[in-house]
Design a protein around this motif. Structure first.
Motif, mmCIF file in Angstrom:
data_model
loop_
_atom_site.group_PDB
_atom_site.id
_atom_site.type_symbol
_atom_site.label_atom_id
_atom_site.label_comp_id
_atom_site.label_asym_id
_atom_site.label_seq_id
_atom_site.Cartn_x
_atom_site.Cartn_y
_atom_site.Cartn_z
ATOM 1 N N GLY A 106 11.716 12.410 4.110
ATOM 2 C CA GLY A 106 10.379 11.871 4.284
ATOM 3 C C GLY A 106 10.179 10.510 3.673
ATOM 4 N N ARG A 107 11.220 9.987 3.019
ATOM 5 C CA ARG A 107 11.181 8.682 2.359
ATOM 6 C C ARG A 107 10.134 8.628 1.250
ATOM 7 N NH1 ARG A 107 12.112 3.740 6.203
ATOM 8 N NH2 ARG A 107 12.815 3.012 4.206
ATOM 9 N N GLU A 136 0.845 -1.186 0.000
ATOM 10 C CA GLU A 136 0.000 0.000 0.000
ATOM 11 C C GLU A 136 0.880 1.236 0.000
ATOM 12 O OE1 GLU A 136 -3.213 0.167 2.817
ATOM 13 O OE2 GLU A 136 -3.077 -1.996 3.080
ATOM 14 N N TYR A 137 0.422 2.276 -0.700
ATOM 15 C CA TYR A 137 1.172 3.515 -0.792
ATOM 16 C C TYR A 137 0.328 4.687 -0.310
ATOM 17 C CZ TYR A 137 4.694 1.159 -3.629
ATOM 18 O OH TYR A 137 5.676 0.320 -4.069
ATOM 19 N N GLU A 138 1.008 5.667 0.222
ATOM 20 C CA GLU A 138 0.416 6.942 0.584
ATOM 21 C C GLU A 138 0.882 7.951 -0.464
ATOM 22 O OE1 GLU A 138 0.949 10.087 4.284
ATOM 23 O OE2 GLU A 138 2.040 8.212 4.271
ATOM 24 N N TYR A 139 -0.021 8.772 -0.961
ATOM 25 C CA TYR A 139 0.310 9.718 -2.032
ATOM 26 C C TYR A 139 0.185 11.154 -1.540
ATOM 27 C CZ TYR A 139 0.086 5.831 -5.288
ATOM 28 O OH TYR A 139 0.315 4.660 -5.941
ATOM 29 N N ARG A 176 3.983 22.969 -12.550
ATOM 30 C CA ARG A 176 4.350 21.555 -12.412
ATOM 31 C C ARG A 176 3.568 20.959 -11.255
ATOM 32 N NH1 ARG A 176 9.671 23.800 -12.670
ATOM 33 N NH2 ARG A 176 10.598 23.405 -14.689
ATOM 34 N N LYS A 177 2.895 19.853 -11.506
ATOM 35 C CA LYS A 177 2.198 19.123 -10.457
ATOM 36 C C LYS A 177 2.910 17.790 -10.299
ATOM 37 C CE LYS A 177 -2.243 19.431 -9.964
ATOM 38 N NZ LYS A 177 -3.691 19.250 -10.149
ATOM 39 N N VAL A 178 3.516 17.600 -9.143
ATOM 40 C CA VAL A 178 4.334 16.421 -8.873
ATOM 41 C C VAL A 178 3.598 15.543 -7.874
ATOM 42 C CG1 VAL A 178 6.551 15.612 -8.007
ATOM 43 C CG2 VAL A 178 6.429 17.770 -9.255
ATOM 44 N N THR A 179 3.501 14.266 -8.166
ATOM 45 C CA THR A 179 2.913 13.299 -7.250
ATOM 46 C C THR A 179 4.030 12.408 -6.726
ATOM 47 O OG1 THR A 179 0.876 13.293 -8.542
ATOM 48 C CG2 THR A 179 1.173 11.497 -6.980
ATOM 49 N N VAL A 180 4.134 12.346 -5.399
ATOM 50 C CA VAL A 180 5.130 11.490 -4.760
ATOM 51 C C VAL A 180 4.396 10.451 -3.922
ATOM 52 C CG1 VAL A 180 7.000 13.186 -4.736
ATOM 53 C CG2 VAL A 180 5.385 13.156 -2.868
ATOM 54 N N ARG A 181 5.053 9.351 -3.673
ATOM 55 C CA ARG A 181 4.433 8.288 -2.886
ATOM 56 C C ARG A 181 5.447 7.694 -1.922
ATOM 57 N NH1 ARG A 181 4.001 3.135 -7.053
ATOM 58 N NH2 ARG A 181 6.242 2.766 -7.119
ATOM 59 N N ARG A 182 4.923 7.079 -0.871
ATOM 60 C CA ARG A 182 5.770 6.299 0.030
ATOM 61 C C ARG A 182 4.980 5.101 0.523
ATOM 62 N NH1 ARG A 182 6.645 10.200 5.266
ATOM 63 N NH2 ARG A 182 4.466 10.581 5.706
ATOM 64 N N ARG A 183 5.719 4.090 0.825
ATOM 65 C CA ARG A 183 5.130 2.809 1.206
ATOM 66 C C ARG A 183 4.591 2.886 2.635
ATOM 67 N NH1 ARG A 183 8.335 -2.822 0.340
ATOM 68 N NH2 ARG A 183 6.526 -4.165 0.585
ATOM 69 N N ILE A 184 3.414 2.326 2.839
ATOM 70 C CA ILE A 184 2.830 2.227 4.174
ATOM 71 C C ILE A 184 3.241 0.891 4.763
ATOM 72 C CG2 ILE A 184 0.698 2.101 5.504
ATOM 73 C CD1 ILE A 184 -0.614 3.804 3.360
ATOM 74 N N ILE A 185 3.897 0.936 5.891
ATOM 75 C CA ILE A 185 4.367 -0.283 6.539
ATOM 76 C C ILE A 185 3.445 -0.577 7.712
ATOM 77 C CG2 ILE A 185 6.263 -1.399 7.755
ATOM 78 C CD1 ILE A 185 8.132 0.532 6.203
ATOM 79 N N ARG A 186 2.730 -1.661 7.607
ATOM 80 C CA ARG A 186 1.806 -2.065 8.665
ATOM 81 C C ARG A 186 2.479 -3.114 9.539
ATOM 82 N NH1 ARG A 186 -2.439 1.109 7.875
ATOM 83 N NH2 ARG A 186 -3.287 1.184 5.771
ATOM 84 N N GLN A 187 2.320 -2.973 10.829
ATOM 85 C CA GLN A 187 2.891 -3.940 11.753
ATOM 86 C C GLN A 187 1.902 -5.084 11.955
ATOM 87 O OE1 GLN A 187 4.015 -2.029 15.345
ATOM 88 N NE2 GLN A 187 5.572 -0.782 14.383
ATOM 89 N N VAL A 188 2.443 -6.279 11.986
ATOM 90 C CA VAL A 188 1.617 -7.461 12.218
ATOM 91 C C VAL A 188 1.735 -7.838 13.672
ATOM 92 C CG1 VAL A 188 1.287 -9.880 11.591
ATOM 93 C CG2 VAL A 188 2.038 -8.233 9.859
#
Length: 61
Positions: free
Chosen positions: A31-32, A3-6, A46-58
């Protein structure tokens, strides 16, 4: 499944490429965030979209 956060960052028309590059470098370094998409409009915005991975703890018992 990954999953990613945008986040969208908008740079106005007069912003130089070096300032844009430095801002995106700071987001990536501290901010990774990683670059997902860049759109350049006719008016120079310019419209820039960046993303980062959502790390869920189990939960473990």
């Amino acid at each position: 499944m990954v999953e990613y956060e945008y986040r969208q960052i908008v740079f106005p028309r007069g912003t130089s490429r070096s300032v844009t590059r430095q801002a995106l470098t700071d987001h990536a370094e501290y901010g990774r965030w990683e670059l997902a998409r860049v759109r350049v409009y006719r008016d120079g915005t310019r419209k820039v979209t960046v993303r980062r991975r959502i790390i869920r703890q189990v939960r473990t018992l």
